[in-house]
Design an enzyme around this catalytic site. Structure first.
Site, PDB file in Angstrom:
ATOM      1  N   HIS A 199     -22.043 -90.650  63.074  1.00  0.00           N
ATOM      2  CA  HIS A 199     -22.113 -91.487  61.874  1.00  0.00           C
ATOM      3  C   HIS A 199     -22.491 -90.700  60.632  1.00  0.00           C
ATOM      4  O   HIS A 199     -23.078 -91.231  59.687  1.00  0.00           O
ATOM      5  CB  HIS A 199     -23.036 -92.685  62.113  1.00  0.00           C
ATOM      6  CG  HIS A 199     -22.278 -93.832  62.716  1.00  0.00           C
ATOM      7  ND1 HIS A 199     -21.365 -93.647  63.721  1.00  0.00           N
ATOM      8  CD2 HIS A 199     -22.262 -95.155  62.440  1.00  0.00           C
ATOM      9  CE1 HIS A 199     -20.834 -94.815  64.034  1.00  0.00           C
ATOM     10  NE2 HIS A 199     -21.362 -95.747  63.273  1.00  0.00           N
TER      11      HIS A 199
ATOM     12  N   ASP B 150     -32.008 -98.154  58.453  1.00  0.00           N
ATOM     13  CA  ASP B 150     -31.533 -99.532  58.251  1.00  0.00           C
ATOM     14  C   ASP B 150     -30.555 -99.960  59.342  1.00  0.00           C
ATOM     15  O   ASP B 150     -30.391-101.145  59.611  1.00  0.00           O
ATOM     16  CB  ASP B 150     -30.821 -99.659  56.901  1.00  0.00           C
ATOM     17  CG  ASP B 150     -31.781 -99.496  55.749  1.00  0.00           C
ATOM     18  OD1 ASP B 150     -32.999 -99.491  55.983  1.00  0.00           O
ATOM     19  OD2 ASP B 150     -31.312 -99.366  54.603  1.00  0.00           O
TER      20      ASP B 150
ATOM     21  N   GLU C 168     -38.007-102.424  50.421  1.00  0.00           N
ATOM     22  CA  GLU C 168     -36.819-101.764  49.908  1.00  0.00           C
ATOM     23  C   GLU C 168     -36.426-102.452  48.601  1.00  0.00           C
ATOM     24  O   GLU C 168     -37.205-103.227  48.027  1.00  0.00           O
ATOM     25  CB  GLU C 168     -35.661-101.790  50.918  1.00  0.00           C
ATOM     26  CG  GLU C 168     -35.888-100.862  52.108  1.00  0.00           C
ATOM     27  CD  GLU C 168     -34.624-100.516  52.873  1.00  0.00           C
ATOM     28  OE1 GLU C 168     -33.525-100.921  52.434  1.00  0.00           O
ATOM     29  OE2 GLU C 168     -34.720 -99.854  53.924  1.00  0.00           O
TER      30      GLU C 168
HETATM   31  P1  FAD Z   1     -24.214 -87.370  63.904  1.00  0.00           P
HETATM   32  O1  FAD Z   1     -23.401 -87.819  62.745  1.00  0.00           O
HETATM   33  O2  FAD Z   1     -23.539 -87.342  65.198  1.00  0.00           O
HETATM   34  O3  FAD Z   1     -24.860 -85.932  63.577  1.00  0.00           O
HETATM   35  C1  FAD Z   1     -25.486 -85.687  62.331  1.00  0.00           C
HETATM   36  C2  FAD Z   1     -25.940 -84.230  62.246  1.00  0.00           C
HETATM   37  O4  FAD Z   1     -26.994 -84.018  63.159  1.00  0.00           O
HETATM   38  C3  FAD Z   1     -24.861 -83.225  62.607  1.00  0.00           C
HETATM   39  O5  FAD Z   1     -25.035 -82.061  61.861  1.00  0.00           O
HETATM   40  C4  FAD Z   1     -25.116 -82.957  64.071  1.00  0.00           C
HETATM   41  O6  FAD Z   1     -24.644 -81.700  64.473  1.00  0.00           O
HETATM   42  C5  FAD Z   1     -26.625 -83.053  64.121  1.00  0.00           C
HETATM   43  N1  FAD Z   1     -27.117 -83.537  65.406  1.00  0.00           N
HETATM   44  C6  FAD Z   1     -26.737 -84.642  66.071  1.00  0.00           C
HETATM   45  N2  FAD Z   1     -27.422 -84.741  67.210  1.00  0.00           N
HETATM   46  C7  FAD Z   1     -28.236 -83.669  67.259  1.00  0.00           C
HETATM   47  C8  FAD Z   1     -29.184 -83.197  68.205  1.00  0.00           C
HETATM   48  N3  FAD Z   1     -29.413 -83.844  69.344  1.00  0.00           N
HETATM   49  N4  FAD Z   1     -29.832 -82.048  67.936  1.00  0.00           N
HETATM   50  C9  FAD Z   1     -29.606 -81.365  66.792  1.00  0.00           C
HETATM   51  N5  FAD Z   1     -28.711 -81.753  65.875  1.00  0.00           N
HETATM   52  C10 FAD Z   1     -28.039 -82.896  66.110  1.00  0.00           C
HETATM   53  N6  FAD Z   1     -30.063 -92.633  57.365  1.00  0.00           N
HETATM   54  C11 FAD Z   1     -31.325 -92.919  57.000  1.00  0.00           C
HETATM   55  O7  FAD Z   1     -32.185 -92.041  56.932  1.00  0.00           O
HETATM   56  N7  FAD Z   1     -31.686 -94.207  56.730  1.00  0.00           N
HETATM   57  C12 FAD Z   1     -30.824 -95.244  56.833  1.00  0.00           C
HETATM   58  O8  FAD Z   1     -31.189 -96.376  56.597  1.00  0.00           O
HETATM   59  C13 FAD Z   1     -29.489 -94.959  57.217  1.00  0.00           C
HETATM   60  N8  FAD Z   1     -28.593 -95.946  57.375  1.00  0.00           N
HETATM   61  C14 FAD Z   1     -27.327 -95.646  57.787  1.00  0.00           C
HETATM   62  C15 FAD Z   1     -26.430 -96.688  57.983  1.00  0.00           C
HETATM   63  C16 FAD Z   1     -25.151 -96.420  58.437  1.00  0.00           C
HETATM   64  C17 FAD Z   1     -24.182 -97.562  58.634  1.00  0.00           C
HETATM   65  C18 FAD Z   1     -24.752 -95.089  58.670  1.00  0.00           C
HETATM   66  C19 FAD Z   1     -23.370 -94.786  59.124  1.00  0.00           C
HETATM   67  C20 FAD Z   1     -25.639 -94.045  58.471  1.00  0.00           C
HETATM   68  C21 FAD Z   1     -26.941 -94.314  58.030  1.00  0.00           C
HETATM   69  N9  FAD Z   1     -27.870 -93.304  57.819  1.00  0.00           N
HETATM   70  C22 FAD Z   1     -29.151 -93.610  57.463  1.00  0.00           C
HETATM   71  C23 FAD Z   1     -27.487 -91.897  57.953  1.00  0.00           C
HETATM   72  C24 FAD Z   1     -27.731 -91.413  59.353  1.00  0.00           C
HETATM   73  O9  FAD Z   1     -29.113 -91.344  59.619  1.00  0.00           O
HETATM   74  C25 FAD Z   1     -27.158 -90.009  59.539  1.00  0.00           C
HETATM   75  O10 FAD Z   1     -25.823 -89.972  59.176  1.00  0.00           O
HETATM   76  C26 FAD Z   1     -27.329 -89.568  60.990  1.00  0.00           C
HETATM   77  O11 FAD Z   1     -27.075 -88.191  61.070  1.00  0.00           O
HETATM   78  C27 FAD Z   1     -26.365 -90.298  61.880  1.00  0.00           C
HETATM   79  O12 FAD Z   1     -26.768 -90.160  63.215  1.00  0.00           O
HETATM   80  P2  FAD Z   1     -25.695 -89.801  64.325  1.00  0.00           P
HETATM   81  O13 FAD Z   1     -26.358 -89.977  65.634  1.00  0.00           O
HETATM   82  O14 FAD Z   1     -24.452 -90.541  64.111  1.00  0.00           O
HETATM   83  O15 FAD Z   1     -25.542 -88.243  63.990  1.00  0.00           O
END
Ligand code: FAD
Length: 563
Positions: free
Chosen positions: A109, A171, A282
């Site tokens: 994400h 969130d 917020e």
């Molecule tokens: P990914 O997109 O899969 O990875 C993100 C990054 O982290 C990449 O660089 C990846 O290589 C690295 N990574 C993933 N897993 C690991 C691991 N195990 N060890 C080391 N590195 C790793 N963020 C906030 O802070 N607050 C919010 O309220 C918020 N709301 C959101 C709402 C939505 C609908 C979306 C789509 C995103 C939101 N985000 C928010 C952003 C979100 O926290 C980041 O985009 C987060 O990285 C997404 O998590 P993911 O598991 O999908 O990570």
């Protein structure tokens, strides 16, 4: 082991440290390049136990931002931390002759391709379910051990079954632990508990050298701090120990509008500094939107004064919405759950909750929102935390979830927020119908020091999040090009204004920009990279240390350290 010595390394005098980095780099850079096999044959010749797939990789080539489509060479579905370690070590042992990279993918994400590994290996962390969630409820500080690939929503569901809950959230909960801890994990609870990276006791990490290392404040603290907010640059988290607290069952959730920005921010800041009983704060901006209060009604908010609310018209105005929540237990008997076996009258938390119920009313009375616009809702705790999922379902029904998401998140220092708001909300953002624009203050004293995360210098800074969805194939104001152009104008304004603003979920394309982003933290970031991932194998999608250029980067670091 080298890594377990890393703390000691960092405590050495800078000159000794420089010499060590130079020696270390010389070893890696001067390594004789072996015959360069193709990337794929290099992986295929590995003796390997995990499931490494070269097919059906479409999902690993995209993310929520939906703007980058970059195919990996392979996807690893790990069965153990040593599977991950094995593949990274294998790549590491090729030295700089190999340009293979490895990216952990949580729930994918990200917004700008941060979890992609073009031509490299994507590690599918969400499929990694080890260890099984294990709760430790004895003692004053309960916690849960989880796989870093676990989704926060699953942790919530399992925790509340035990009367417990993590303290700090995002969130949206359909994100993995590793994904949010790589950034910070910020939501309306952060003013009380700090971001999610403040609420983790311990991690297990596979570094860019293929070493599996446990880290915490007590053990390998430098690696622990490096990985928290580290954008995946120093290691792949495989396990995390998350702090828990007693779970409430219900939430009183309030919204109220302001037309004056100063009054709005004064109230927000007063609330986060007094901390009086609030559990969540917020806010968001409303520009050129109609029917706002009707939408609230449809989503279970009720006006405090229905007749007055009918009279209110939002059309055409810039408005600011304060959003507050207070947790509580519906029944007194449930309050006992806060204290386990303690009888209700002796349970301090139960008293606190009762007290808070009255206090919020008196606190609302002190605020200066437009009286007719106070709306209140009462929802189960789990529904409150999982609220964005409800919107997701609606958007999915209308094929509006898997669209491009040109998001921009900024951390704006308090001293700049008025100048920023004036320029951006009056002159650049014309409406907020493409997605919410969040704005709320955070207090730096609640954030742990020493992590890789970059924030503004001031004690109070604001998260301002432009969370736009682009209408596919539209060439109008709701289309991708227009929203990207709008974001670019904001970024240009920020860049030229010297307002001390930092990006959250940062995205840059040049080293120069990354250096400016990290500012005084750049040297530490670089040193940590040299220690934990000196061949720039990890998280290439962040584009901080592009691997083909890294040999030159390393050489220039060598030169700089020599001089
Ligand atoms: P990914 O997109 O899969 O990875 C993100 C990054 O982290 C990449 O660089 C990846 O290589 C690295 N990574 C993933 N897993 C690991 C691991 N195990 N060890 C080391 N590195 C790793 N963020 C906030 O802070 N607050 C919010 O309220 C918020 N709301 C959101 C709402 C939505 C609908 C979306 C789509 C995103 C939101 N985000 C928010 C952003 C979100 O926290 C980041 O985009 C987060 O990285 C997404 O998590 P993911 O598991 O999908 O990570």
């Amino acid at each position: 082991m080298f890594i377990s010595q890393s703390n000691k390394l960092f405590s050495l005098k800078p000159l000794v440290f420089k010499i060590l980095v130079v020696v270390l780099l010389s070893i890696t850079i001067n390594r004789e390049p072996c015959a360069t096999p193709t990337r794929r044959s290099l992986l295929e010749t590995m003796l390997f136990e995990g499931n490494l797939s070269f097919n059906n990789m479409e999902h690993a080539s995209r993310d929520f931002g939906n703007r980058y489509h970059l195919m990996p060479l392979a996807v690893l579905y790990p069965k153990s931390a040593s599977n991950i370690a094995h593949i990274i070590k294998h790549v590491f042992e090729q030295g700089l002759s190999s340009d293979l990279t490895v990216a952990a993918r949580g729930h994918g994400h990200s917004l700008e391709g941060q979890a992609l590994a073009p031509g490299g290996v994507v590690v599918d962390m969400e499929s990694y379910k080890s260890p099984a969630m294990t709760f430790h409820t004895a003692g004053k500080h309960p916690y849960v051990d989880v796989s870093a690939g676990e989704l926060w929503i699953n942790i919530l569901h399992e925790s509340v079954k035990r009367g417990l809950t993590p303290k700090s959230w995002t969130d949206y909960l359909h994100l993995t632990v590793g994904g949010t801890l790589s950034n910070a994990g910020i939501s309306g609870q952060a003013f009380r508990h700090g971001p999610q990276i403040n609420n983790v006791y311990r991690l297990r990490v596979v570094t860019g050298r293929g070493d599996v290392v446990s880290c915490s404040d007590e053990e390998n603290a430098d690696l622990f701090n490096a990985v928290l907010g580290g954008l995946g640059q120093f290691g792949i988290m495989t396990e995390a120990r998350i702090a828990l607290e007693p779970a409430p069952t219900k939430v009183k959730w309030m919204r109220a509008l302001y037309s004056d920005f100063t009054t709005f921010t004064n109230d927000q800041e007063r609330l986060i500094s007094s901390g009086k009983g609030l559990d969540y704060l917020e806010g968001f901006v409303v520009i050129n939107r109609s029917g706002l209060l009707n939408n609230w009604r449809l989503s279970s908010f009720n006006p405090k004064d229905a007749a007055q609310a009918q009279e209110f018209r939002s059309e055409g105005r810039i408005l600011f919405c304060l959003e507050l929540a207070m947790y509580f237990n519906k029944e007194d008997v449930e309050a006992v759950r806060f204290c386990g076996p303690l009888p209700f009258p002796t349970c301090p938390r139960a008293h606190t909750r009762r007290f808070v119920m009255q206090e919020v009313d008196s606190l609302l009375a002190e605020l200066s929102y437009i009286r007719s616009t106070l709306f209140v809702s009462e929802v189960p705790y789990v529904d409150f935390l999982d609220r964005v999922h409800v919107s997701e379902m609606k958007l999915r029904e209308n094929q509006l979830w898997d669209v491009p998401h040109p998001w921009l998140n900024l951390l704006v220092p308090r001293s700049s927020i008025h100048g920023f708001a004036h320029q951006v909300f009056n002159n650049i953002v014309k409406d907020t119908s493409n997605g919410p624009v969040l704005i709320y203050p955070l207090n730096k004293s609640r954030w742990r020091n020493g992590t890789s995360l970059v924030t503004p210098e001031e004690e109070v800074f604001y998260l301002v999040a432009f969370l736009s969805s682009a209408v596919p194939s539209s060439t109008g104001r709701d289309g991708l090009d227009a929203i990207v152009a709008r974001n670019r104008r904001i970024v240009e304004f920020v860049g030229g204004s010297n307002l001390g603003i930092k990006q959250y979920l940062p995205h840059y394309s040049t080293t120069h920009e990354w250096r400016a982003h990290f500012g005084s933290k750049w040297e530490v970031f670089l040193r940590r990279k040299m220690l934990y991932d000196p061949l720039a194998i990890l998280a290439p999608g962040q584009r901080i240390f592009p691997k083909p250029n890294f040999k030159n980067t390393s050489k220039s670091i060598l030169t700089r350290l020599h001089t």
